[in-house]
Scaffold this active site. Structure first.
Site, PDB file in Angstrom:
ATOM      1  N   ASN A   2       0.868  -1.175   0.000  1.00 24.03           N
ATOM      2  CA  ASN A   2       0.000   0.000   0.000  1.00 24.03           C
ATOM      3  C   ASN A   2       0.905   1.226   0.000  1.00 24.03           C
ATOM      4  OD1 ASN A   2      -1.793   2.042   0.497  1.00 24.03           O
ATOM      5  ND2 ASN A   2      -2.326   1.385   2.583  1.00 24.03           N
ATOM      6  N   TRP A   3       1.013   1.848  -1.172  1.00 22.83           N
ATOM      7  CA  TRP A   3       1.958   2.962  -1.309  1.00 22.83           C
ATOM      8  C   TRP A   3       1.384   4.261  -0.750  1.00 22.83           C
ATOM      9  CZ3 TRP A   3       4.003   2.036  -7.044  1.00 22.83           C
ATOM     10  CH2 TRP A   3       4.685   0.814  -7.076  1.00 22.83           C
ATOM     11  N   LYS A   4       0.138   4.258  -0.363  1.00 20.25           N
ATOM     12  CA  LYS A   4      -0.527   5.435   0.229  1.00 20.25           C
ATOM     13  C   LYS A   4      -0.311   6.672  -0.664  1.00 20.25           C
ATOM     14  CE  LYS A   4       0.059   3.318   4.673  1.00 20.25           C
ATOM     15  NZ  LYS A   4      -0.045   3.428   6.100  1.00 20.25           N
ATOM     16  N   HIS A  35      -9.487   0.803   4.779  1.00 17.60           N
ATOM     17  CA  HIS A  35      -8.186   0.963   5.452  1.00 17.60           C
ATOM     18  C   HIS A  35      -8.364   1.861   6.679  1.00 17.60           C
ATOM     19  CE1 HIS A  35      -4.073   2.256   6.221  1.00 17.60           C
ATOM     20  NE2 HIS A  35      -3.717   1.116   5.634  1.00 17.60           N
ATOM     21  N   GLU A  42      -6.789   4.292   7.757  1.00 15.87           N
ATOM     22  CA  GLU A  42      -6.688   5.739   7.528  1.00 15.87           C
ATOM     23  C   GLU A  42      -7.972   6.287   6.923  1.00 15.87           C
ATOM     24  OE1 GLU A  42      -2.981   5.313   5.489  1.00 15.87           O
ATOM     25  OE2 GLU A  42      -2.129   4.693   7.419  1.00 15.87           O
ATOM     26  N   GLU A  60      -5.386  -5.314  10.585  1.00 12.80           N
ATOM     27  CA  GLU A  60      -4.354  -4.297  10.783  1.00 12.80           C
ATOM     28  C   GLU A  60      -4.637  -3.542  12.082  1.00 12.80           C
ATOM     29  OE1 GLU A  60      -2.413  -3.029   6.917  1.00 12.80           O
ATOM     30  OE2 GLU A  60      -4.278  -1.933   7.011  1.00 12.80           O
ATOM     31  N   GLY A  82       2.352   2.000  10.705  1.00  6.28           N
ATOM     32  CA  GLY A  82       3.259   3.140  10.541  1.00  6.28           C
ATOM     33  C   GLY A  82       3.946   3.555  11.825  1.00  6.28           C
ATOM     34  N   SER A 103       3.440  -2.419  10.313  1.00  8.92           N
ATOM     35  CA  SER A 103       4.907  -2.402  10.469  1.00  8.92           C
ATOM     36  C   SER A 103       5.568  -3.729  10.112  1.00  8.92           C
ATOM     37  CB  SER A 103       5.280  -1.949  11.888  1.00  8.92           C
ATOM     38  OG  SER A 103       4.808  -0.643  12.127  1.00  8.92           O
ATOM     39  N   GLY A 112       4.979   1.174   4.804  1.00  9.74           N
ATOM     40  CA  GLY A 112       6.327   1.754   4.697  1.00  9.74           C
ATOM     41  C   GLY A 112       7.326   0.865   3.966  1.00  9.74           C
TER      42      GLY A 112
HETATM   43  C1  PEP Z   1      -0.703  -0.124   5.909  1.00  9.55           C
HETATM   44  O1  PEP Z   1      -0.620   0.920   5.298  1.00  9.55           O
HETATM   45  O2  PEP Z   1      -1.695  -0.841   5.717  1.00  9.55           O
HETATM   46  C2  PEP Z   1       0.365  -0.502   6.816  1.00  9.55           C
HETATM   47  C3  PEP Z   1       0.281  -1.639   7.436  1.00  9.55           C
HETATM   48  O3  PEP Z   1       1.416   0.376   6.952  1.00  9.55           O
HETATM   49  P1  PEP Z   1       2.843   0.052   7.666  1.00  9.55           P
HETATM   50  O4  PEP Z   1       3.346  -1.225   7.061  1.00  9.55           O
HETATM   51  O5  PEP Z   1       3.702   1.226   7.332  1.00  9.55           O
HETATM   52  O6  PEP Z   1       2.593  -0.084   9.127  1.00  9.55           O
END
Ligand code: PEP
Length: 252
Positions: A9-11, A94, A96, A166, A172, A212, A234
């Site tokens: 997931n490049w956000k 998600h 976010e 998640e 993050g 993470s 990330g």
């Molecule tokens: C995500 O964006 O779904 C995610 C898990 O981010 P990260 O790996 O940076 O925690």
């Protein structure tokens, strides 16, 4: 046998050139297809990224989609539009979008139905906040998100959906859920799906862990019986770290 899926997931990151270059790097790392590999760039880079991975074993997905087919919905993007530029998957709900943008289970559910009707494979994200975990409410929260987001979804449709657990406190932040913490919730999600649908269906649904994930912790997470891959933020922004996670899934 569930086939692992590693999704990036490049956000809201990368410019077009960097996105294309990363997509080529992921294509080179994806190998011969033991693991399903997916990249989810921002909407405006979908077309270029899909072209960059055209010959590689890499799927392309969007980070969201709207539930209406077309019309006066300024700023939104439809399922046909993302399919047209090469998407086969779509991330929905998600954390976010739930916690920053304010999406409800009801809205996410409409998006799930629109994605399924369009033949897209939804990745439905669920997960608890830190205070909810500390209050012992993890599974209550996850259960209500799953039930709310899957209203009216039948067993055939459910077999097309990937669930991503998640924990919000792990996204993050550099704090990963331990493999035991993640496995416990994944097993509970599978039991919930067995109650809502049936055991055979639940045994076939892929449940990804997100929060993470990096090359250093991926192997221990992937070794858990109910963890079928990862949704990676990330660490998906560099081809070598994403490749390390793909490798961990391939050798799990
Ligand atoms: C995500 O964006 O779904 C995610 C898990 O981010 P990260 O790996 O940076 O925690």
């Amino acid at each position: 046998m569930r086939r692992p899926l590693i999704a990036g997931n490049w956000k809201m990151n990368l410019d077009r050139e960097a996105a294309v270059s990363l997509a080529r790097g992921v294509g080179a790392a994806a190998g011969d297809g033991e693991v399903d590999v997916l990249v989810c760039p921002t909407f405006v880079h979908l077309d270029a990224v899909a072209q960059a991975v055209n010959d590689a074993n890499v799927h392309v997905g969007s980070q969201d989609v709207y539930f209406e087919g077309n019309g006066a919905f300024t700023g939104e993007t439809s399922t046909d539009m993302i399919k047209d530029v090469g998407c086969t998957y779509v991330i929905l709900g998600h954390s976010e979008r739930r916690n920053v943008i304010g999406e409800s289970d009801e809205l996410i559910c409409k998006k799930v139905h629109a994605a399924l009707a369009a033949g897209l494979l939804p990745i439905l994200c669920v997960g608890e906040l830190l205070e909810q975990r500390e209050a012992g409410q993890t599974m209550d929260v996850v259960k209500s998100q799953i039930e709310g987001s899957l209203k009216g979804v039948d067993a055939v449709q459910m077999s097309k959906i990937v669930v991503a657990y998640e924990p919000v406190w792990a996204i993050g932040t550099g704090k990963t859920a331990s493999p035991e913490q993640a496995q416990e919730v994944h097993a509970d999600i599978r039991s919930l799906l067995a109650r809502l649908y049936n055991q055979e269906l639940a045994d076939g649904v892929r449940i990804l862990y997100g929060g993470s994930v990096k090359p250093a912790n991926a192997a221990d997470l992937m070794a858990c019986g109910d963890i079928d891959g990862a949704l990676v933020g990330g660490a998906s922004l560099k081809a070598d770290s994403f490749a390390g996670i793909i490798e961990a899934a391939a050798s799990a």
